[in-house]
Write a protein that holds these residues in place. Structure first.
Motif, PDB file in Angstrom:
ATOM      1  N   LYS A 349      61.533  24.311 -77.271  1.00 12.24           N
ATOM      2  CA  LYS A 349      62.218  23.799 -76.266  1.00 12.24           C
ATOM      3  C   LYS A 349      63.226  25.318 -75.763  1.00 12.24           C
ATOM      4  N   HIS A 350      63.391  26.225 -76.858  1.00 12.62           N
ATOM      5  CA  HIS A 350      64.306  27.105 -76.562  1.00 12.62           C
ATOM      6  C   HIS A 350      63.620  28.396 -77.163  1.00 12.62           C
ATOM      7  N   PRO A 351      63.070  29.573 -76.320  1.00  8.04           N
ATOM      8  CA  PRO A 351      62.228  30.651 -76.774  1.00  8.04           C
ATOM      9  C   PRO A 351      63.438  31.803 -76.954  1.00  8.04           C
ATOM     10  N   ARG A 352      63.230  32.432 -78.062  1.00  2.55           N
ATOM     11  CA  ARG A 352      64.080  33.437 -78.502  1.00  2.55           C
ATOM     12  C   ARG A 352      63.350  34.535 -78.738  1.00  2.55           C
ATOM     13  N   PHE A 353      64.179  35.722 -78.476  1.00  2.00           N
ATOM     14  CA  PHE A 353      63.422  36.974 -78.527  1.00  2.00           C
ATOM     15  C   PHE A 353      64.215  38.121 -79.400  1.00  2.00           C
ATOM     16  N   LEU A 354      63.689  39.189 -79.888  1.00  2.00           N
ATOM     17  CA  LEU A 354      64.361  40.143 -80.411  1.00  2.00           C
ATOM     18  C   LEU A 354      63.746  41.304 -79.581  1.00  2.00           C
ATOM     19  N   ALA A 355      64.806  42.138 -78.999  1.00  2.00           N
ATOM     20  CA  ALA A 355      64.437  42.994 -77.910  1.00  2.00           C
ATOM     21  C   ALA A 355      65.790  43.897 -77.662  1.00  2.00           C
ATOM     22  N   ASP A 356      65.276  45.175 -77.571  1.00  2.00           N
ATOM     23  CA  ASP A 356      66.467  46.404 -77.126  1.00  2.00           C
ATOM     24  C   ASP A 356      66.718  46.171 -75.773  1.00  2.00           C
ATOM     25  N   LEU A 363      67.807  46.302 -81.884  1.00  2.00           N
ATOM     26  CA  LEU A 363      67.203  44.996 -81.195  1.00  2.00           C
ATOM     27  C   LEU A 363      68.439  43.954 -81.183  1.00  2.00           C
ATOM     28  N   ASP A 364      68.399  43.420 -80.193  1.00  2.00           N
ATOM     29  CA  ASP A 364      69.343  42.422 -79.823  1.00  2.00           C
ATOM     30  C   ASP A 364      68.563  41.008 -79.765  1.00  2.00           C
ATOM     31  N   ILE A 365      69.489  39.951 -79.995  1.00  2.00           N
ATOM     32  CA  ILE A 365      69.044  38.460 -79.913  1.00  2.00           C
ATOM     33  C   ILE A 365      69.125  37.880 -78.570  1.00  2.00           C
ATOM     34  N   VAL A 366      67.917  37.740 -78.026  1.00  2.00           N
ATOM     35  CA  VAL A 366      68.135  36.950 -76.805  1.00  2.00           C
ATOM     36  C   VAL A 366      67.438  35.465 -76.861  1.00  2.00           C
ATOM     37  N   GLY A 367      68.140  34.463 -76.389  1.00  2.28           N
ATOM     38  CA  GLY A 367      67.624  33.079 -76.414  1.00  2.28           C
ATOM     39  C   GLY A 367      68.018  32.203 -75.010  1.00  2.28           C
ATOM     40  N   PRO A 411      56.152  30.244 -69.126  1.00  5.15           N
ATOM     41  CA  PRO A 411      56.705  31.454 -69.982  1.00  5.15           C
ATOM     42  C   PRO A 411      57.869  32.402 -69.493  1.00  5.15           C
ATOM     43  N   ARG A 412      58.557  32.879 -70.314  1.00  4.59           N
ATOM     44  CA  ARG A 412      59.394  33.663 -69.919  1.00  4.59           C
ATOM     45  C   ARG A 412      59.499  34.975 -70.800  1.00  4.59           C
ATOM     46  N   PHE A 413      59.893  36.148 -70.054  1.00  2.00           N
ATOM     47  CA  PHE A 413      59.678  37.598 -70.751  1.00  2.00           C
ATOM     48  C   PHE A 413      60.763  38.348 -70.522  1.00  2.00           C
ATOM     49  N   LEU A 414      61.045  39.335 -71.358  1.00  2.00           N
ATOM     50  CA  LEU A 414      62.032  40.477 -71.228  1.00  2.00           C
ATOM     51  C   LEU A 414      61.182  41.742 -71.120  1.00  2.00           C
ATOM     52  N   ALA A 415      61.437  42.236 -69.864  1.00  2.00           N
ATOM     53  CA  ALA A 415      60.767  43.674 -69.566  1.00  2.00           C
ATOM     54  C   ALA A 415      61.544  44.505 -68.731  1.00  2.00           C
ATOM     55  N   ASP A 416      61.406  45.766 -68.848  1.00  2.00           N
ATOM     56  CA  ASP A 416      62.130  46.832 -67.729  1.00  2.00           C
ATOM     57  C   ASP A 416      61.099  46.808 -66.643  1.00  2.00           C
ATOM     58  N   THR A 417      61.639  46.044 -65.630  1.00  2.00           N
ATOM     59  CA  THR A 417      60.909  46.115 -64.385  1.00  2.00           C
ATOM     60  C   THR A 417      60.949  47.171 -63.384  1.00  2.00           C
ATOM     61  N   THR A 418      62.190  47.679 -63.635  1.00  2.00           N
ATOM     62  CA  THR A 418      62.803  48.910 -62.679  1.00  2.00           C
ATOM     63  C   THR A 418      62.767  50.307 -63.382  1.00  2.00           C
TER      64      THR A 418
END
Length: 615
Positions: A349-356, A363-367, A411-418
């Motif tokens: 149910k709950h995607p979690r990411f390690l990302a700067d 790396l921070d934690i994002v969920g 699907p969900r993503f973390l990305a620098d789009t700008t």
């Protein structure tokens, strides 16, 4: 289906009759256009290309060009309203069309005249003749099925060689002999780019067979990215650089801990299996694991999303054998765990990411939980800040109040789009793509709807069936969305401001129409030639296929590069849910190789591609 790129040929099929659009007479001649049947023993249906109109003030205007003879779709020249094909003329508006998706019906379109908004329809003024039903322009009516059209891409022009086999030959006197005959199997093309070695069994461990350890993932499955990184559950096998001198094999062995076999740097691995990290007494099949450098200082950490929160174990200071400190003590953060004391986060149910997320190399934690997005920032001391009382963004969450995002569909993503070195949040929901941009102060803006593609409503039924990635397809471009859709590979190019160009079908391969399914096949993006651009890699039925990227976002037709690691029996009988496969440079020559965990153990195919050749 999005508008196909101009390189692709496709049939234009009427939704009401199932008949393709074509010329009444010879495809290369001027004349009226009709829809008609094409018998199996006759000429094939005509194919068309859809190209952007040149020098048009309307950036959504297209020219529809016959692939044979280069004639173009043109408006009526007579009072009967019959649509025809003729020679292309610069800036002629009757030859320019809008391709408008039918709302709520994936893959169907109206083809609209740019001048007055009339659309292609079937002539109902007479009987259906032997030469087909005429195409006319009529006023738009969303209830008329004959005004709707479907684009059917041509079969992919894959590059491979047939395999010969010995076939029995019977004679009149009862004797039998043998002859060479073509097999249904395929082998790599001799000049495939890149090419790979034969598949070698390099280690009789970490396999699914009993003699190789009887490995099986009993926890949450690893993300099928095909590249090292991401979360893994108990029983998983993957690659990690545990000592700083190349990729090693790591397995999460139930009841024991994380074990490793060190890479030798030549495509083989030590036969010795060493304990890398001992599990805590409370280890659970619901735990998620990863090995990564969380601080940006060059040393690995074991990060576990456990029942009581986030647990982090540092590598021993000497680092000689890559071992990590035993698990124990208090968690680094009492959140993001699957137990009720840590928030009740569940992998399904709950995607979690390690990302700067802030650009500070830590790396921070994002969920994404029920009520939205939660973040814990890592400080200079390597500790994680407690999460707040409220989510940082009430969106992208599982509950209806936060959008009703489902892990298996959206699907969900973390990305620098700008390009500001801060990560934004992007997700593909039912209706398409949503994005929340991160401000300079670290807050996230309300999500914006930026693209009507890559969603369930457009035919992207699940994360497994239709993988989607955020990656730069050109060296100097912004982050693009690349997906393996129902009809092939779809790309939406990033504009660098958090928005995206309209999606295009850029390759008529690797899609459901061409026989690729998430249940049987892996489809990945990786630079396999060393030119800095991501290529398409597919583990298909017959073996491994690669479609090369030319740095302009265009992809070659797929070439078969390795007859192994495939779903068919004669390609190894590899299964998505039993046999993980990865792309990583295990020889240190700058090119990714193929590493697979099969039944007998670890298999390798080395990348033989050379960018520079000597005479």
């Amino acid at each position: 289906m999005p508008v196909p790129a101009e390189e692709l040929k496709l049939e234009i099929v009427n939704a009401a009759t199932g008949q393709p659009l074509g010329a009444r007479a010879v495809p290369s001649e001027d004349g009226a256009l009709v829809v008609r049947d094409f018998p199996d023993d006759g000429p094939p249906p005509e194919r068309w290309r859809i190209t952007p109109a040149q020098n048009s003030q309307d950036d959504q205007a297209y020219v529809i060009r016959n692939a044979v003879g280069d004639k173009v779709l043109d408006g009526p020249a007579a009072a009967d309203g019959g649509v025809r094909q003729g020679n292309a003329a610069a800036d002629k508006q009757s030859q320019q069309w809008h391709v408008v998706p039918v709302e709520g019906e994936a893959g169907l379109y109206f083809i609209e005249d740019v001048t007055d908004g009339a659309v292609l329809d079937l002539d109902d003024s007479g009987e259906d003749g032997e030469d087909g039903v005429r195409i006319v322009l009529r006023e738009y009516d969303d209830s008329v099925a004959s005004q709707r059209w479907r684009f059917v891409p041509a079969e992919p022009e894959r590059i491979s060689d047939p395999v010969l086999r010995w076939a029995p030959l019977s004679h009149w006197n009862g004797r039998r002999s043998w002859r060479l005959a073509h097999s249904a199997a395929l082998r790599p093309a001799p000049d495939a780019t890149p090419s790979f070695s034969n598949v070698l069994l390099v280690l009789e461990r970490f396999g699914s067979n009993k003699d190789a350890g009887e490995w099986s993932t009993v926890g949450s499955n690893r993300s099928p990215s095909g590249l090292p990184g991401g979360w893994a559950g108990l029983g998983a096998r993957f690659l990690a650089d545990t000592t700083g001198d190349g990729w090693d094999i790591v397995g999460l062995k139930p009841g024991k801990g994380a074990v490793t076999s060190s890479g030798r740097g030549d495509g083989t691995f030590d036969d010795e299996e060493r304990l890398l990290h001992q599990y805590a007494a409370s280890a659970s099949p619901q735990d998620l694991w990863t090995l990564t450098d969380t601080t940006g200082e060059g040393s690995l950490h074991v990060v576990v999303l456990a029942a009581d929160g986030v647990r982090v174990s540092r590598q021993d200071e000497d680092g000689k054998d890559g071992a990590f400190a035993p698990a124990g003590g208090e968690p680094a953060l009492k959140a993001f765990g699957h137990g009720p004391q840590a928030g009740g986060w569940h992998a399904d149910k709950h995607p979690r990411f390690l990302a700067d997320t802030t650009g500070d190399d830590r790396l921070d934690i994002v969920g994404c939980h029920e009520d939205g997005v939660w973040i814990s920032l890592q400080d200079e001391d390597g500790t994680f800040a407690p999460i707040g009382e409220e989510p940082v963004l009430r969106a992208f969450g599982h509950s209806e109040d936060a959008g009703g995002w489902l892990a298996h569909e959206h699907p969900r993503f973390l990305a620098d789009t700008t390009g500001n070195n801060r990560l934004d949040i992007l997700g593909c929901h039912d209706d398409g793509v949503w994005i929340s941009l991160q401000d300079e102060d670290g807050t996230f803006a309300e999500p914006l709807y930026v693209l009507d593609e890559f969603g369930v409503d457009q035919g992207w039924s699940s994360v497994q069936e239709h993988p989607r990635y955020l990656v730069r397809t050109t060296a100097d471009g912004a982050v693009d969305i690349v997906g393996f859709g129902p009809h092939g590979v779809v790309v939406s190019r990033g504009r660098g401001d958090g928005t995206f160009e309209p999606a295009q079908l850029v390759l008529n391969d690797f899609g459901h129409t061409q026989g690729w399914t998430g249940e049987k096949h892996l489809r990945l993006l990786a630079d396999v030639t060393g030119d800095g651009n991501p290529d398409i890699v597919g583990f298909g039925d017959e073996g491994v296929w690669v479609s090369h990227n030319h740095d302009d976002g265009k992809f070659d037709q797929a070439q078969m590069v390795c007859r192994g690691f495939g779903h068919n029996d004669d390609a190894g009988a590899w299964r998505v849910d039993h046999h993980p496969r990865f792309l990583a440079d295990i020889t240190g020559d700058g090119r990714v190789d193929i590493v697979g965990f099969g039944g007998p153990g670890v298999h390798v195919a080395r990348n033989l591609f050379r960018r520079f050749r000597t005479r």
